[in-house]
Design an enzyme around this catalytic site. Structure first.
Site, mmCIF file in Angstrom:
data_model
loop_
_atom_site.group_PDB
_atom_site.id
_atom_site.type_symbol
_atom_site.label_atom_id
_atom_site.label_comp_id
_atom_site.label_asym_id
_atom_site.label_seq_id
_atom_site.Cartn_x
_atom_site.Cartn_y
_atom_site.Cartn_z
ATOM 1 N N SER A 160 0.837 -1.206 0.000
ATOM 2 C CA SER A 160 0.000 0.000 0.000
ATOM 3 C C SER A 160 0.865 1.247 0.000
ATOM 4 O O SER A 160 2.028 1.201 0.432
ATOM 5 C CB SER A 160 -0.896 0.006 1.244
ATOM 6 O OG SER A 160 -1.528 1.271 1.415
ATOM 7 N N TYR A 195 -3.911 -0.541 10.019
ATOM 8 C CA TYR A 195 -3.776 -0.943 8.610
ATOM 9 C C TYR A 195 -2.356 -0.658 8.122
ATOM 10 O O TYR A 195 -1.698 -1.514 7.544
ATOM 11 C CB TYR A 195 -4.790 -0.151 7.778
ATOM 12 C CG TYR A 195 -4.732 -0.371 6.294
ATOM 13 C CD1 TYR A 195 -3.978 0.464 5.476
ATOM 14 C CD2 TYR A 195 -5.452 -1.396 5.699
ATOM 15 C CE1 TYR A 195 -3.936 0.279 4.102
ATOM 16 C CE2 TYR A 195 -5.425 -1.582 4.317
ATOM 17 C CZ TYR A 195 -4.664 -0.739 3.528
ATOM 18 O OH TYR A 195 -4.621 -0.926 2.161
HETATM 19 C C1 GCO Z 1 -7.312 5.398 3.856
HETATM 20 C C2 GCO Z 1 -7.327 4.528 2.614
HETATM 21 C C3 GCO Z 1 -5.917 4.067 2.289
HETATM 22 C C4 GCO Z 1 -5.875 3.445 0.918
HETATM 23 C C5 GCO Z 1 -4.663 2.543 0.784
HETATM 24 C C6 GCO Z 1 -4.690 1.735 -0.486
HETATM 25 O O1 GCO Z 1 -8.134 5.175 4.756
HETATM 26 O O2 GCO Z 1 -6.477 6.317 3.888
HETATM 27 O O3 GCO Z 1 -8.160 3.400 2.802
HETATM 28 O O4 GCO Z 1 -5.523 3.165 3.289
HETATM 29 O O5 GCO Z 1 -7.009 2.696 0.655
HETATM 30 O O6 GCO Z 1 -3.546 3.349 0.822
HETATM 31 O O7 GCO Z 1 -3.476 1.021 -0.576
#
Ligand code: GCO
Length: 244
Positions: free
Chosen positions: A135, A148
């Site tokens: 990501s 995440y």
């Molecule tokens: C957020 C987004 C990111 C993007 C991710 C994709 O909440 O900022 O969900 O997490 O989805 O970077 O790779």
């Protein structure tokens, strides 16, 4: 010919929708026989039926025994795309321990389990391609995505560790680092006018990505065109990661 995946079997975890489905379609379009993975047979079989040559591979990527059984029944896997992932937008003080553990299980441990299951066959054959869906947040953070981002940063280092151990066996392990794409995972952000305006101003390309725009990166990293590329993350983010 170096982008041709004919005769190759590709397993894409979490490929019944969103980014995983877009990646599976791109690999099939380049000639691969794609195994569509999901936890329910109904979804995996329905998606596989719509992609030429595809098969359904129904198993829970966080369950070691299920992973081992599924990989055995699939036969030789030439290309593995570890895509399964989930997001929880919580501040760190509000993130519950069971939510943290679930994020680790789904976003990181799954990649370890499935890669560890397919690697022996790749080592035996002297070739294999592993593409980990990392990501933008493997490198950048923002409030409410700490759990995440931690898993995606760890997935970047797992990718490099796979390179360190498996490159000698003819395996290339790399990552794709998507920025902001129009998927179900980002729907709440797309629907937020303030976030949408911020994103369009922040991304040099001035827009959200479309899932199909990840296809070129995955075909490149799954094909012989990338045989001397290892341990790298290919950012597909409209330039977001390189500008302030
Ligand atoms: C957020 C987004 C990111 C993007 C991710 C994709 O909440 O900022 O969900 O997490 O989805 O970077 O790779």
């Amino acid at each position: 010919m170096s982008f041709d995946l004919s005769g190759r079997t590709a397993l894409v975890t979490g490929s019944t929708r969103g980014v995983g489905l877009a990646l599976a379609r791109a690999l099939a379009g380049a000639g691969a026989r794609v195994a569509i993975n999901g936890r329910t047979a109904e979804a995996a079989e329905a998606v596989a039926a719509g992609i030429e040559g595809a098969v359904a591979a129904t198993f829970d990527v966080t369950d070691d025994a299920a992973v081992a059984g599924a990989v055995d029944s699939l036969g030789p896997v030439d290309i593995l795309v570890n895509n399964t992932g989930m997001a929880l937008r919580r501040s760190l003080v509000d993130l519950e321990l069971d939510e943290w553990r679930r994020l680790l299980d789904v976003n990181l441990t799954s990649a370890f389990l499935v890669s560890r299951a397919v690697a022996p066959g790749m080592i035996e054959r002297g070739r294999g391609k592993i593409v980990n869906v990392c990501s933008l947040m493997s490198e950048l953070a923002r409030p409410t995505t700490g759990g995440y981002a931690a898993t995606k940063g760890a997935l970047k280092m797992l990718t490099r560790s796979m390179c360190a151990e498996w490159a000698q066996h003819g395996i290339q392990a790399n990552g794709i680092a998507p920025g902001y794409f129009r998927t179900d995972l980002t729907e709440p952000l797309q629907a937020d006018p303030e976030f949408d305006a911020w994103l369009r101003a922040r991304v040099p390309a001035g827009r959200w990505g479309e899932p199909g725009e990840l296809g070129g990166a995955v075909v490149f990293l799954a094909s012989s065109a990338s045989d001397f590329v290892n341990g790298q993350l290919l950012f597909v983010d409209g330039g977001l990661s390189v500008v302030v």
